[in-house]
Design a protein around this motif. Structure first.
Motif, PDB file in Angstrom:
ATOM      1  N   ALA A   8       5.844  -0.778 -16.539  1.00 57.95           N
ATOM      2  CA  ALA A   8       5.224  -1.001 -15.231  1.00 57.95           C
ATOM      3  C   ALA A   8       5.591  -2.363 -14.664  1.00 57.95           C
ATOM      4  O   ALA A   8       5.236  -2.670 -13.520  1.00 57.95           O
ATOM      5  N   GLY A   9       6.291  -3.164 -15.456  1.00 54.42           N
ATOM      6  CA  GLY A   9       6.748  -4.461 -14.976  1.00 54.42           C
ATOM      7  C   GLY A   9       5.901  -5.641 -15.402  1.00 54.42           C
ATOM      8  O   GLY A   9       6.186  -6.781 -15.017  1.00 54.42           O
ATOM      9  N   PHE A  10       4.861  -5.398 -16.202  1.00 55.92           N
ATOM     10  CA  PHE A  10       4.028  -6.516 -16.641  1.00 55.92           C
ATOM     11  C   PHE A  10       4.799  -7.388 -17.630  1.00 55.92           C
ATOM     12  O   PHE A  10       5.506  -6.865 -18.498  1.00 55.92           O
ATOM     13  N   PRO A  11       4.676  -8.712 -17.522  1.00 54.80           N
ATOM     14  CA  PRO A  11       5.257  -9.587 -18.544  1.00 54.80           C
ATOM     15  C   PRO A  11       4.611  -9.311 -19.900  1.00 54.80           C
ATOM     16  O   PRO A  11       3.494  -8.762 -19.963  1.00 54.80           O
ATOM     17  N   PRO A  12       5.280  -9.666 -20.989  1.00 54.73           N
ATOM     18  CA  PRO A  12       4.767  -9.332 -22.325  1.00 54.73           C
ATOM     19  C   PRO A  12       3.310  -9.716 -22.571  1.00 54.73           C
ATOM     20  O   PRO A  12       2.532  -8.887 -23.057  1.00 54.73           O
ATOM     21  N   ALA A  13       2.933 -10.945 -22.250  1.00 53.66           N
ATOM     22  CA  ALA A  13       1.555 -11.371 -22.514  1.00 53.66           C
ATOM     23  C   ALA A  13       0.551 -10.535 -21.721  1.00 53.66           C
ATOM     24  O   ALA A  13      -0.514 -10.157 -22.228  1.00 53.66           O
ATOM     25  N   GLU A  14       0.885 -10.218 -20.478  1.00 55.80           N
ATOM     26  CA  GLU A  14      -0.019  -9.423 -19.645  1.00 55.80           C
ATOM     27  C   GLU A  14      -0.061  -7.971 -20.118  1.00 55.80           C
ATOM     28  O   GLU A  14      -1.123  -7.328 -20.085  1.00 55.80           O
ATOM     29  N   ALA A  15       1.074  -7.452 -20.549  1.00 55.89           N
ATOM     30  CA  ALA A  15       1.102  -6.080 -21.055  1.00 55.89           C
ATOM     31  C   ALA A  15       0.181  -5.935 -22.264  1.00 55.89           C
ATOM     32  O   ALA A  15      -0.584  -4.959 -22.362  1.00 55.89           O
ATOM     33  N   VAL A  16       0.225  -6.909 -23.165  1.00 51.71           N
ATOM     34  CA  VAL A  16      -0.634  -6.869 -24.351  1.00 51.71           C
ATOM     35  C   VAL A  16      -2.101  -6.976 -23.958  1.00 51.71           C
ATOM     36  O   VAL A  16      -2.955  -6.223 -24.438  1.00 51.71           O
ATOM     37  N   ARG A  17      -2.423  -7.911 -23.062  1.00 49.39           N
ATOM     38  CA  ARG A  17      -3.819  -8.111 -22.665  1.00 49.39           C
ATOM     39  C   ARG A  17      -4.369  -6.890 -21.930  1.00 49.39           C
ATOM     40  O   ARG A  17      -5.486  -6.441 -22.210  1.00 49.39           O
ATOM     41  N   HIS A  18      -3.581  -6.351 -21.013  1.00 46.18           N
ATOM     42  CA  HIS A  18      -4.044  -5.179 -20.269  1.00 46.18           C
ATOM     43  C   HIS A  18      -4.215  -3.978 -21.186  1.00 46.18           C
ATOM     44  O   HIS A  18      -5.172  -3.200 -21.029  1.00 46.18           O
ATOM     45  N   TYR A  19      -3.303  -3.807 -22.137  1.00 43.72           N
ATOM     46  CA  TYR A  19      -3.431  -2.674 -23.043  1.00 43.72           C
ATOM     47  C   TYR A  19      -4.666  -2.832 -23.929  1.00 43.72           C
ATOM     48  O   TYR A  19      -5.406  -1.864 -24.161  1.00 43.72           O
ATOM     49  N   ALA A  20      -4.908  -4.050 -24.422  1.00 38.06           N
ATOM     50  CA  ALA A  20      -6.088  -4.281 -25.257  1.00 38.06           C
ATOM     51  C   ALA A  20      -7.365  -3.975 -24.478  1.00 38.06           C
ATOM     52  O   ALA A  20      -8.289  -3.338 -24.998  1.00 38.06           O
ATOM     53  N   ASP A  21      -7.425  -4.424 -23.220  1.00 34.58           N
ATOM     54  CA  ASP A  21      -8.604  -4.135 -22.401  1.00 34.58           C
ATOM     55  C   ASP A  21      -8.761  -2.628 -22.192  1.00 34.58           C
ATOM     56  O   ASP A  21      -9.871  -2.083 -22.272  1.00 34.58           O
ATOM     57  N   PHE A  22      -7.654  -1.976 -21.915  1.00 32.64           N
ATOM     58  CA  PHE A  22      -7.675  -0.538 -21.647  1.00 32.64           C
ATOM     59  C   PHE A  22      -8.147   0.249 -22.862  1.00 32.64           C
ATOM     60  O   PHE A  22      -9.087   1.047 -22.779  1.00 32.64           O
ATOM     61  N   ILE A  23      -7.516   0.017 -23.992  1.00 30.23           N
ATOM     62  CA  ILE A  23      -7.828   0.839 -25.162  1.00 30.23           C
ATOM     63  C   ILE A  23      -9.208   0.519 -25.706  1.00 30.23           C
ATOM     64  O   ILE A  23      -9.920   1.406 -26.197  1.00 30.23           O
ATOM     65  N   ASP A  24      -9.652  -0.742 -25.601  1.00 32.47           N
ATOM     66  CA  ASP A  24     -11.000  -1.079 -26.054  1.00 32.47           C
ATOM     67  C   ASP A  24     -12.051  -0.394 -25.187  1.00 32.47           C
ATOM     68  O   ASP A  24     -13.092   0.055 -25.695  1.00 32.47           O
ATOM     69  N   ALA A  25     -11.806  -0.306 -23.886  1.00 32.09           N
ATOM     70  CA  ALA A  25     -12.740   0.396 -23.001  1.00 32.09           C
ATOM     71  C   ALA A  25     -12.790   1.879 -23.347  1.00 32.09           C
ATOM     72  O   ALA A  25     -13.873   2.488 -23.405  1.00 32.09           O
ATOM     73  N   VAL A  26     -11.631   2.480 -23.593  1.00 33.54           N
ATOM     74  CA  VAL A  26     -11.574   3.894 -23.970  1.00 33.54           C
ATOM     75  C   VAL A  26     -12.335   4.130 -25.273  1.00 33.54           C
ATOM     76  O   VAL A  26     -13.133   5.080 -25.391  1.00 33.54           O
ATOM     77  N   LEU A  27     -12.110   3.275 -26.256  1.00 35.28           N
ATOM     78  CA  LEU A  27     -12.760   3.429 -27.557  1.00 35.28           C
ATOM     79  C   LEU A  27     -14.277   3.280 -27.445  1.00 35.28           C
ATOM     80  O   LEU A  27     -15.040   4.054 -28.041  1.00 35.28           O
TER      81      LEU A  27
END
Length: 233
Positions: free
Chosen positions: A140-159
C-alpha cells in the motif's frame, strides 16, 4: 514467550503403552480435543496421557510444559485462519479477508480465545500471517516502520474483538443480560440521560458484534492513509 522445544529438534521417539509412536501433531490433536470437550476444558497432563495411551511424562519430551503446548496449539490454529488464503492485488480487500479469517477462527475455538488474543507464538504460522499482513501494507506504500505499526494496531484490534465475541454465555446468562438491558433502556429518566433517551430505539443494537463496523473503520482509515490509495479494487 513460551514455545515448543521445536519439531526441528531430534526427539527420541518411543512407542506408548498402546504401541503408538508419539508425534507433536498427535499431542496437539489430543490436547485440542480435551480443551473443546463437552462440559468444559478438560486438559491436564494426566488426562492427556490417558487420551494418548502414554505416560504423562512423555509429553515433556516434546513440549517444555503445558504452557508451551498451549502456545503450539495456538500456532496450529493460526494455520486454520490462513488455509486457502491467497492475497490478491487489492491490498485493502486482502487485509479485510485476513481480519475476517482470524476473527472466524478465534470465535470457532472460544476456549482458546484469550490465549490467542494475548500471547505471541513466534511459530511458523504466526510468522507467516504476520509476513502476509505486513506485506500487504508495504504494497500500500507505507514505509517499513509505519507498515509494522499499522499492522500491529490492525491485528490487535481484530484479536481483541474476536476474544469478546468468543465469550461463552449460558442461555440463562444470555437471557438475563438481554432482559436487564431492556429494563434499563425502557426506564431511562430523560432528565438524567437525555442523549440515551433520544436514541433509545437504537440502543438494543449495542448487543450486536462490533467487529464488522470496526473492521470497516480500520480499512477505511488505512485506505485514506495509504500512499498508494485504497488498492486495486
Amino acid at each position: 514467550m513460551a514455545t515448543t522445544r521445536g519439531s526441528s529438534l531430534r526427539v527420541r521417539r518411543r512407542p506408548t503403552r498402546s504401541g503408538v509412536v508419539l508425534e507433536p501433531d498427535m499431542i496437539i490433536d489430543a490436547a485440542l480435543r480435551l480443551i473443546e470437550a463437552p462440559g468444559g476444558n478438560a486438559l491436564t497432563v494426566r488426562r492427556l496421557g490417558v487420551e494418548l495411551g502414554a505416560d504423562p511424562s512423555a509429553i515433556y519430551r516434546y513440549f517444555r510444559d503445558l504452557d508451551a503446548l498451549l502456545i503450539a496449539i495456538s500456532d496450529r490454529l493460526i494455520s486454520e485462519s490462513l488455509s486457502g488464503f491467497d492475497p490478491g492485488p487489492d491490498w485493502a480487500a486482502s487485509l479485510r479477508e485476513l481480519g475476517e479469517r482470524v476473527h472466524h477462527s478465534i470465535v470457532r475455538h472460544p476456549r482458546l480465545a484469550t490465549l490467542r488474543a494475548s500471547r505471541f507464538t513466534t511459530g511458523p504460522n504466526e510468522l507467516r500471517g504476520d509476513n502476509i499482513g505486513v506485506g500487504l501494507l508495504l504494497s500500500a506504500g507505507f514505509p517499513p516502520a509505519e507498515a509494522v505499526r499499522h499492522y500491529a494496531d490492525f491485528i490487535d484490534a481484530v484479536l481483541a474483538l474476536a476474544a469478546i465475541d468468543a465469550v461463552e454465555l449460558t442461555p440463562a446468562q444470555q437471557q438475563a443480560e438481554e432482559e436487564g438491558l431492556r429494563r434499563a433502556y425502557s426506564s431511562l429518566p430523560p432528565g438524567e440521560y437525555p442523549h440515551l433517551v433520544a436514541v433509545r430505539d437504537h440502543l438494543p443494537s449495542v448487543t450486536e458484534s462490533p467487529f464488522p463496523g470496526v473492521l470497516d473503520k480500520l480499512i477505511f482509515a488505512l485506505s485514506h492513509l495509504a500512499p498508494n490509495g485504497a488498492g486495486a479494487g
